[in-house]
Design a protein around this motif. Structure first.
Motif, PDB file in Angstrom:
ATOM      1  N   ASP A 165       0.810  -1.323   0.023  1.00 63.34           N
ATOM      2  CA  ASP A 165       0.098   0.077   0.005  1.00 63.34           C
ATOM      3  C   ASP A 165       0.831   1.245   0.046  1.00 63.34           C
ATOM      4  OD1 ASP A 165      -1.793   2.248   0.802  1.00 63.34           O
ATOM      5  OD2 ASP A 165      -2.796   0.656   1.684  1.00 63.34           O
ATOM      6  N   GLU A 296      -7.342  -5.929  -3.333  1.00 62.61           N
ATOM      7  CA  GLU A 296      -8.147  -4.555  -2.981  1.00 62.61           C
ATOM      8  C   GLU A 296      -7.026  -3.471  -3.073  1.00 62.61           C
ATOM      9  OE1 GLU A 296     -11.167  -3.907  -3.118  1.00 62.61           O
ATOM     10  OE2 GLU A 296     -11.916  -6.242  -2.955  1.00 62.61           O
ATOM     11  N   LYS A 299      -6.146  -2.805  -6.519  1.00 58.21           N
ATOM     12  CA  LYS A 299      -7.368  -2.058  -7.305  1.00 58.21           C
ATOM     13  C   LYS A 299      -7.408  -0.462  -7.054  1.00 58.21           C
ATOM     14  CE  LYS A 299     -10.390  -3.803  -9.516  1.00 58.21           C
ATOM     15  NZ  LYS A 299     -10.841  -3.889 -10.863  1.00 58.21           N
ATOM     16  N   LYS A 300      -6.903  -0.267  -5.585  1.00 52.06           N
ATOM     17  CA  LYS A 300      -7.062   1.055  -5.038  1.00 52.06           C
ATOM     18  C   LYS A 300      -5.897   1.944  -5.776  1.00 52.06           C
ATOM     19  CE  LYS A 300      -4.868   2.349  -1.351  1.00 52.06           C
ATOM     20  NZ  LYS A 300      -4.523   2.849   0.105  1.00 52.06           N
ATOM     21  N   GLN A 301      -4.869   1.423  -6.205  1.00 52.83           N
ATOM     22  CA  GLN A 301      -3.822   2.405  -6.454  1.00 52.83           C
ATOM     23  C   GLN A 301      -3.228   2.004  -7.976  1.00 52.83           C
ATOM     24  OE1 GLN A 301      -1.264   1.366  -3.252  1.00 52.83           O
ATOM     25  NE2 GLN A 301       0.000   0.032  -4.431  1.00 52.83           N
TER      26      GLN A 301
END
Length: 391
Positions: A165, A296, A299-301
């Motif tokens: 992340d 997840e 998909k966010k970044q």
């Protein structure tokens, strides 16, 4: 129309240096080692950097300037410097910003040559590195020391395709006043822009997807202008700069980056889906498969999942070697990001010098295979992988 409002593809294609008096449509090659001056005062002022102009191609060149400007726009960076290779970018960036006694905190899953720099060469200059498990970001802060200066990671990682992340890293770096450096090679600026999540510097091996055709070497670092100034001053003295010819090739390559990466990712997802259902495969790692543990976050970044698929063959080391020997269409090569699909078996090749424990610590099992999915008809690639996996 405002240039800043142009889309990614328009900037990649229309972002060019000023035309010469010949009014050429395609940017020419500036194959010159140096540039001339109008008079003594012009020469003095240029060397004193009172003028923004080209002096010597080790410092800058119209072709390298165009390439840097394009990547800066794509990444949302203030400035950049281009290098002869991706590893030249990594070494020069760290060497310019660190001094004896400084400390690096790095993800444990990094490119093998980067690992060798951290473990075998930087300690000679009293620069130490502490690794954190990329799957345990909650441990990062415990690795930070009073002399820590840089926080470093790749995402996705090479070769295990783990995701970290970037927002978490950005928050930690800001809290502890660290320079956050992200290797964005696997994603490219089309898929992911780490500066949006808090990165201070972004590094690319332009040899990979940015070139996209296995032709030239190149590297680039972009980001904060104050940091780039230090990197520039170090690099103009040590000489790792990108050649004008390679800069010209890479700048032209950026014109097709979006359409190429779109197809790469479309093909890679189909290959990952096929492998996930194959009886000779234990598991598959691809960022946009729902089975990926960091799906997840990806998909966010990330806009797309990239072109690299990692999978584990049943049967371990010998099964991996046998798989490579049976490949017919795909290439066996140490490169990636090519138009041609490339397969590698890290445990018997690129990471064979590591102990089993060291390999497992970065998710490199004996049966792990990395596939850089190319632009061929994807059914042909799948057929080749299928026949090579057959008992």
């Amino acid at each position: 129309m405002e240039e800043n409002n142009f889309g990614f593809e328009t900037q990649a294609i229309r972002g060019q240096i000023e035309r010469s008096h010949y009014l050429e449509h395609s940017v020419p090659l500036y194959l010159t080692s140096s540039f001339v001056f109008e008079d003594a005062e012009d020469m003095r002022a240029s060397f004193a950097e009172e003028k923004e102009r080209n002096v010597y191609s080790r410092y800058s060149n119209p072709n390298t300037i165009e390439f840097i400007d394009k990547i800066c726009k794509m990444e949302g960076a203030e400035a950049g410097f281009a290098f002869a290779s991706g590893m030249a970018a990594i070494y020069s960036t760290f060497a310019a910003l660190l001094k004896s006694g400084d400390h690096i905190v790095s993800a444990n899953s990094v490119f093998g040559a980067s690992h060798s720099l951290f473990m075998n060469y930087f300690p000679k200059w009293n620069i130490e590195t502490t690794y954190f498990d990329i799957n345990q970001p909650e441990t990062i802060e415990s690795c930070i020391q009073p002399n820590t200066k840089i926080l470093y990671a790749e995402s996705p990682t090479n070769p295990a395709i783990d995701i970290i992340d970037l927002e978490v890293l950005g928050t930690i770096a800001k809290k502890h006043n660290l320079i956050l450096i992200i290797d964005n090679c696997f994603a490219t600026p089309y898929i992911q822009q780490p500066i949006k999540w808090g990165a201070d510097l972004v590094i690319h091996s332009a040899t990979k997807l940015i070139d996209g055709q296995g032709r030239v070497l190149g590297g680039i670092t972009v980001g904060r202008s104050d940091l780039i100034k230090d990197i520039y001053l170090f690099s103009r003295l040590t000489g790792p700069s990108l050649s004008p010819f390679n800069a010209w090739v890479l700048s032209k390559s950026l014109e097709t980056l979006a359409v190429r990466v779109d197809r790469h990712c479309e093909n890679a997802l189909k290959v990952a889906d096929f492998l996930e259902n194959h009886p000779q495969v234990n598991k598959v790692k691809y960022p946009f498969l729902k089975s990926h543990p960091q799906y997840e976050i990806a998909k966010k970044q990330m806009k797309l999942g990239g072109n690299i698929v990692a999978f584990e063959i049943k049967g371990g080391l010998e099964a991996g070697r046998a798989f490579l020997d049976k490949i017919k269409l795909c290439s066996l090569s140490p490169n990636l990001g090519d138009t041609r699909t490339i397969v590698t078996h890290p445990a018997s090749t690129t990471h064979s010098k590591l102990s089993i424990e060291e390999r497992l610590a970065v998710s490199i099992t004996d049966g792990l295979v990395r596939v850089s999915v190319g632009l061929e008809t994807v059914e042909d690639v799948i057929a080749d992988l299928d026949q090579a996996l057959a008992l």
